[in-house]
Design an enzyme around this catalytic site. Structure first.
Site, mmCIF file in Angstrom:
data_model
loop_
_atom_site.group_PDB
_atom_site.id
_atom_site.type_symbol
_atom_site.label_atom_id
_atom_site.label_comp_id
_atom_site.label_asym_id
_atom_site.label_seq_id
_atom_site.Cartn_x
_atom_site.Cartn_y
_atom_site.Cartn_z
ATOM 1 C CE1 TYR A 293 -3.026 -3.046 0.630
ATOM 2 C CE2 TYR A 293 -2.996 -2.580 2.977
ATOM 3 C CZ TYR A 293 -3.412 -3.366 1.923
ATOM 4 O OH TYR A 293 -4.209 -4.454 2.161
ATOM 5 C CG HIS B 92 -0.418 -8.522 1.029
ATOM 6 N ND1 HIS B 92 -0.117 -7.204 0.805
ATOM 7 C CD2 HIS B 92 -1.765 -8.618 0.863
ATOM 8 C CE1 HIS B 92 -1.212 -6.535 0.505
ATOM 9 N NE2 HIS B 92 -2.231 -7.381 0.531
#
Length: 372
Positions: free
Chosen positions: A58, A126
């Site tokens: 992110y 992730h």
């Protein structure tokens, strides 16, 4: 209780609401910046949020959060053991993954530096469905080593595919003789898709997982009046045109009834998480925000479901029931609205986004065309 004590079960530390860090990324926000992050975090902490979930993917979220959390406004009022920091490793870009032991370790060390902290409360692998299971298991082993080193407190995995998450959770328990501490799944305990509650929680509990995070309660902004978010990286949302149209129709219908689809969807997800929490499985909601206005609106909505606590660590209780000022008549009307939304969604209800989809080669960890 000191939040940094790793011997404490994570289920006793994790609050029902977690601030999502994707709102400080190029994916969902145009020009994320330090002023935005500082303002949102200052207000979030004032309102009682004490857990933050982000990822190296992110970008530049970790950098902006680290700058904000080290700001004097925070350092003077909130010590590091008063909040939880969660981040992720393995996903680098939309089409680039690296689960190698060297990169996992390097990524954690970089996150520590970016977030300006000496330890991370939780680190997730992730989007695990994009890479072979064996690489995920190896990466979990590296993270467990870093737990022993004191750099990490708890280890988890994140992703969309529930069957992959549960399979890996079972294999971690078999290989390391201990379960994962936490699993994060996105957009599958929502008004549009409820598969996590119906298909995932029981299997994760059987694998020994004690905490589950439901992120993207609005399905990455799908369940709101103003459409999916578009950041500096363009429109990345996986919803096909038919689902987007149905969501728009649902938002218009709900607005016609004097309600907001976003508020309705958020209340549903928080209440669902609370109702699914048990003594051996804690289910929490990760709530993404991009501005103070959005934060305050979301927390006002959450107050209709959760009670406020006098706990010094955070204001939101872990085992809260519905607020007394959210009357039974409105709750009954809310069920009718939820049913109407599902009817409008029609065949799109419980539709799963393709993740990673036919165009992805899991073994090669890249798009099929690139693997040829």
């Amino acid at each position: 209780m000191n939040l940094s004590e790793a011997s404490t079960p994570l289920s006793r530390l994790l609050p029902p609401l977690i601030l999502g860090g994707a709102g400080f990324s190029y994916q969902v926000f145009r020009n994320p910046n330090s002023a935005q992050a500082l303002e949102v975090l200052k207000r979030a902490f004032q309102l009682g949020l004490r857990a933050i979930d982000t990822s190296a993917y992110y970008h530049p979220s970790e950098l902006l959060l680290g700058e904000a959390l080290s700001h004097p406004d925070f350092a003077l009022h909130y010590s590091r053991d008063q909040y939880l920091l969660m981040t992720k490793v393995g996903r680098i870009t939309a089409t680039q993954f690296d689960y190698s032991p060297a990169w996992v370790r390097q990524s954690v060390l970089r996150s520590l530096q970016r977030l300006r902290t000496s330890y991370l409360d939780v680190v997730f692998c992730h989007d695990v469905e994009f890479v072979p299971d064996e690489e995920v298991l190896q990466a979990v082993g590296v993270l467990l080593d870093m737990v022993r080193e004191g750099r990490i407190k708890y280890v988890g995995i994140s992703g969309y595919c529930i069957d992959v998450l549960t399979r890996i959770a079972r294999r971690v328990r078999e290989e390391y003789s201990r379960p994962l501490d936490i699993v994060q799944n996105w957009a599958q305990m929502t008004l549009q898709n409820d598969r996590l509650a119906r298909e995932g929680l029981a299997a994760l509990r059987e694998a020994g997982v004690s905490c589950v995070c439901n992120s993207s309660p609005l399905a990455i902004g799908l369940l709101r009046a103003n459409g999916v978010p578009v950041g500096d990286l363009g429109d990345f949302h996986p919803a096909p045109p038919g689902l987007r149209l149905a969501a728009k129709e649902a938002a218009e219908y709900v607005a016609g009834q004097g309600e907001s689809l976003a508020a309705l969807a958020l209340r549903h997800s928080i209440r669902r998480a609370q109702s699914e929490s048990t003594t051996d499985l804690r289910v929490t909601t990760i709530m993404g925000v991009t501005s103070i206005a959005e934060l305050e609106d979301n927390l006002a909505t959450a107050r209709q479901v959760l009670r406020i606590s006098n706990e010094p660590r955070w204001l939101w209780t872990v085992d809260a029931g519905p607020s007394t000022d959210f009357g039974s008549s409105k709750l009954e009307g809310e069920e009718d609205l939820q049913a109407a939304v599902r009817e409008i969604l029609g065949s799109w209800y419980d539709f799963c986004f393709p993740s990673p989809g036919d165009g992805w080669d899991v073994a090669a960890k890249r798009p099929v065309a690139a693997a040829l």
